[in-house]
Motif scaffolding. Sequence first.
Motif, PDB file in Angstrom:
ATOM      1  N   ALA A 208       0.855  -1.334  -0.022  1.00 53.55           N
ATOM      2  CA  ALA A 208       0.029   0.184   0.046  1.00 53.55           C
ATOM      3  C   ALA A 208       0.826   1.249   0.047  1.00 53.55           C
ATOM      4  CB  ALA A 208      -0.962  -0.001   1.277  1.00 53.55           C
ATOM      5  N   ALA A 209       2.060   1.319   0.647  1.00 53.71           N
ATOM      6  CA  ALA A 209       3.000   2.338   0.824  1.00 53.71           C
ATOM      7  C   ALA A 209       3.257   2.612  -0.637  1.00 53.71           C
ATOM      8  CB  ALA A 209       4.029   2.157   1.738  1.00 53.71           C
ATOM      9  N   ALA A 210       3.858   1.650  -1.203  1.00 52.91           N
ATOM     10  CA  ALA A 210       4.233   1.798  -2.683  1.00 52.91           C
ATOM     11  C   ALA A 210       3.258   2.259  -3.639  1.00 52.91           C
ATOM     12  CB  ALA A 210       4.831   0.313  -3.226  1.00 52.91           C
ATOM     13  N   VAL A 211       2.044   1.861  -3.506  1.00 49.54           N
ATOM     14  CA  VAL A 211       0.892   2.459  -4.429  1.00 49.54           C
ATOM     15  C   VAL A 211       0.657   3.713  -3.733  1.00 49.54           C
ATOM     16  CG1 VAL A 211      -1.450   2.252  -4.776  1.00 49.54           C
ATOM     17  CG2 VAL A 211       0.061   0.045  -4.630  1.00 49.54           C
ATOM     18  N   ALA A 212       0.704   4.300  -2.620  1.00 47.32           N
ATOM     19  CA  ALA A 212       0.324   5.523  -2.175  1.00 47.32           C
ATOM     20  C   ALA A 212       1.428   6.357  -2.716  1.00 47.32           C
ATOM     21  CB  ALA A 212       0.374   5.517  -0.593  1.00 47.32           C
ATOM     22  N   HIS A 213       2.586   6.019  -2.700  1.00 46.67           N
ATOM     23  CA  HIS A 213       3.712   6.828  -3.104  1.00 46.67           C
ATOM     24  C   HIS A 213       3.638   7.071  -4.645  1.00 46.67           C
ATOM     25  CE1 HIS A 213       8.017   8.374  -2.997  1.00 46.67           C
ATOM     26  NE2 HIS A 213       7.996   8.076  -4.037  1.00 46.67           N
ATOM     27  N   GLU A 214       3.300   6.282  -5.353  1.00 41.30           N
ATOM     28  CA  GLU A 214       3.188   6.386  -6.780  1.00 41.30           C
ATOM     29  C   GLU A 214       1.971   7.390  -7.032  1.00 41.30           C
ATOM     30  OE1 GLU A 214       5.160   5.818  -9.001  1.00 41.30           O
ATOM     31  OE2 GLU A 214       6.466   4.755  -7.460  1.00 41.30           O
ATOM     32  N   ILE A 215       0.840   7.497  -6.154  1.00 36.32           N
ATOM     33  CA  ILE A 215      -0.447   8.371  -6.639  1.00 36.32           C
ATOM     34  C   ILE A 215      -0.269   9.507  -5.942  1.00 36.32           C
ATOM     35  CG2 ILE A 215      -1.703   6.312  -6.704  1.00 36.32           C
ATOM     36  CD1 ILE A 215      -3.191   6.937  -4.311  1.00 36.32           C
ATOM     37  N   ARG A 216       0.626  10.069  -5.174  1.00 37.19           N
ATOM     38  CA  ARG A 216       0.734  11.199  -4.397  1.00 37.19           C
ATOM     39  C   ARG A 216       0.953  12.270  -5.653  1.00 37.19           C
ATOM     40  NH1 ARG A 216       4.736  11.650   0.257  1.00 37.19           N
ATOM     41  NH2 ARG A 216       3.891  13.467   0.709  1.00 37.19           N
ATOM     42  N   ASN A 217       1.619  12.088  -6.518  1.00 39.64           N
ATOM     43  CA  ASN A 217       1.864  13.128  -7.692  1.00 39.64           C
ATOM     44  C   ASN A 217       0.790  13.342  -8.228  1.00 39.64           C
ATOM     45  OD1 ASN A 217       4.533  13.724  -6.447  1.00 39.64           O
ATOM     46  ND2 ASN A 217       5.473  12.361  -8.104  1.00 39.64           N
ATOM     47  N   PRO A 218       0.105  12.301  -8.789  1.00 37.62           N
ATOM     48  CA  PRO A 218      -1.280  12.506  -9.599  1.00 37.62           C
ATOM     49  C   PRO A 218      -2.266  13.126  -8.751  1.00 37.62           C
ATOM     50  CG  PRO A 218      -0.231  10.425  -9.843  1.00 37.62           C
ATOM     51  CD  PRO A 218       0.458  10.822  -9.004  1.00 37.62           C
ATOM     52  N   LEU A 219      -2.259  12.864  -7.507  1.00 37.45           N
ATOM     53  CA  LEU A 219      -3.181  13.825  -6.658  1.00 37.45           C
ATOM     54  C   LEU A 219      -2.980  15.220  -6.473  1.00 37.45           C
ATOM     55  CD1 LEU A 219      -3.944  11.203  -3.571  1.00 37.45           C
ATOM     56  CD2 LEU A 219      -5.576  11.905  -5.529  1.00 37.45           C
ATOM     57  N   GLY A 220      -1.746  15.515  -6.512  1.00 41.19           N
ATOM     58  CA  GLY A 220      -1.296  16.890  -6.413  1.00 41.19           C
ATOM     59  C   GLY A 220      -1.647  17.689  -7.644  1.00 41.19           C
ATOM     60  N   ILE A 221      -1.288  16.942  -8.673  1.00 43.25           N
ATOM     61  CA  ILE A 221      -1.785  17.605 -10.316  1.00 43.25           C
ATOM     62  C   ILE A 221      -3.446  17.896 -10.210  1.00 43.25           C
ATOM     63  CG2 ILE A 221      -1.845  16.986 -12.648  1.00 43.25           C
ATOM     64  CD1 ILE A 221       0.856  15.759 -12.238  1.00 43.25           C
ATOM     65  N   ILE A 222      -3.941  16.766  -9.940  1.00 40.41           N
ATOM     66  CA  ILE A 222      -5.624  16.792  -9.827  1.00 40.41           C
ATOM     67  C   ILE A 222      -5.945  18.076  -8.973  1.00 40.41           C
ATOM     68  CG2 ILE A 222      -7.633  15.844  -9.464  1.00 40.41           C
ATOM     69  CD1 ILE A 222      -6.329  13.129 -10.068  1.00 40.41           C
ATOM     70  N   ARG A 223      -5.385  18.263  -7.840  1.00 41.14           N
ATOM     71  CA  ARG A 223      -5.895  19.219  -7.040  1.00 41.14           C
ATOM     72  C   ARG A 223      -5.471  20.643  -7.571  1.00 41.14           C
ATOM     73  NH1 ARG A 223      -5.055  19.259  -0.429  1.00 41.14           N
ATOM     74  NH2 ARG A 223      -5.811  21.589   0.085  1.00 41.14           N
ATOM     75  N   ALA A 224      -4.138  20.780  -8.176  1.00 40.23           N
ATOM     76  CA  ALA A 224      -3.872  22.027  -8.330  1.00 40.23           C
ATOM     77  C   ALA A 224      -4.840  22.394  -9.902  1.00 40.23           C
ATOM     78  CB  ALA A 224      -2.444  22.101  -9.031  1.00 40.23           C
ATOM     79  N   ALA A 225      -5.002  21.396 -10.485  1.00 40.25           N
ATOM     80  CA  ALA A 225      -5.921  21.480 -11.693  1.00 40.25           C
ATOM     81  C   ALA A 225      -7.379  22.031 -11.437  1.00 40.25           C
ATOM     82  CB  ALA A 225      -5.851  20.461 -12.607  1.00 40.25           C
ATOM     83  N   VAL A 226      -7.980  21.403 -10.304  1.00 37.70           N
ATOM     84  CA  VAL A 226      -9.348  21.912  -9.860  1.00 37.70           C
ATOM     85  C   VAL A 226      -9.246  23.158  -9.245  1.00 37.70           C
ATOM     86  CG1 VAL A 226     -11.027  21.006  -8.520  1.00 37.70           C
ATOM     87  CG2 VAL A 226      -9.952  19.391  -9.667  1.00 37.70           C
ATOM     88  N   GLU A 227      -8.282  23.508  -8.609  1.00 35.94           N
ATOM     89  CA  GLU A 227      -8.092  24.878  -7.931  1.00 35.94           C
ATOM     90  C   GLU A 227      -7.756  26.022  -8.896  1.00 35.94           C
ATOM     91  OE1 GLU A 227      -4.842  24.623  -4.804  1.00 35.94           O
ATOM     92  OE2 GLU A 227      -6.382  23.810  -3.572  1.00 35.94           O
TER      93      GLU A 227
END
Length: 413
Positions: A208-227
């Motif tokens: 789970a940590a490996a998966v979480a590490h991989e999706i942190r950057n996409p989440l940041g991009i999604i948040r920045a785009a929505v804002e």
Amino acid sequence: MSRALAPIAAALLGLAGSLAATFALHHAAGAALDRVLEERLRGAGETAARLIGDRDPSAAELHAIMDANRLDGAYVLSPALVVLADATGPAGETADLLRVDASRVEAALGGEGTVARGYAVGALEVETAYFPVRGPDGRPRAVLALEVGEAFSAARARLQRALLLGVGLSALGALALAVAAARWSRSERQRRDAAARAARGDALARMAAAVAHEIRNPLGIIRAAVELVRERASAALGARDREGLDDVLGEVERLRRLTQDFLELSAEPALRPEPVDLAELAGEAARGSAALHPGLSVTVAVGALPPVRADPARLRQVLANLLANAAQAGARSVELRGELAGGEVRLAIQDDGPGIDPGVRDRLFEAFASAREGGTGLGLAVSRRLVERHGGSLALAAGGPGTTFELRLPRAA
């Protein structure tokens, strides 16, 4: 199935071994007792026969022989089986053949003394002995008969009681062995289950940590785009569109917290401890909960407590997790109470929710174990790990309505 039968097998083996030893000892003791009793009766008979010699003793003399040797009967028989003298009855009459063994009397007249079981009176077995009484010429002229029942039976009864006691102790020992084996088997099974769960949990946490590490950057991009969309098109967006964007940002934030929990399960982030006022920190957690969970009323009754040495951000995260769990479980109110207990500061977090499902109580603080449908089971696992890294403990307290967690931390030096 074989492990379940192990305690029974151990008990049966223990019982068989102890019973075998008990019966062997009883047999040996019984044989030794018979030899002692026989030698005692033989010695008394041979001595008394020599003392009688060529005269017929009186009833008083025979009675004295009985008393000295704890006998139940003593009499002298002629070759014709006539009673010449009797300690307890009349003389001059023919002996009772139900009481006298004629063949052994004949053997005594031939010079052979014998000791053996004679007859029984109810449950009492009587031991009889026949010894030759010799005349002046050294030839047997009469027979001395001795009888003993109570004294010998009492000794055998004590030996029988010892056997029963030994059997009882063997059964108790086997039962104790079965209980010990069952407890050992249960503890071994629990240890294996715990080790297996820990291994599975560790593997899942790493994955789970490996998966979480991989999706942190996409989440940041999604948040920045929505804002960015919300900022540039705010004038053109309707109320429903703005609410939709807020919902997206809320879900992104929830996923960010979830990925952070996953990362903290497999890593040990550095702590920055400092003296912390637990009452002040509890107040901050209550205000944060009011903003995130408006339907949950949080009461802080901590009072003046000595400071604890902790990382305030991590400790605030623990309290936020516990308050969030209460809100998600359906609680309407939570009370935080604090007290000083020895060298520890204790904080109780009690809610009025439905309580914890008994089926998950034992696994409540394990990763991925949750009593709530859709829950990840990470909040409590991360919280306990953080508290233990501070040298404290987090546990589910017993009793009371709803759910109560107890947080203990050492006071600052």
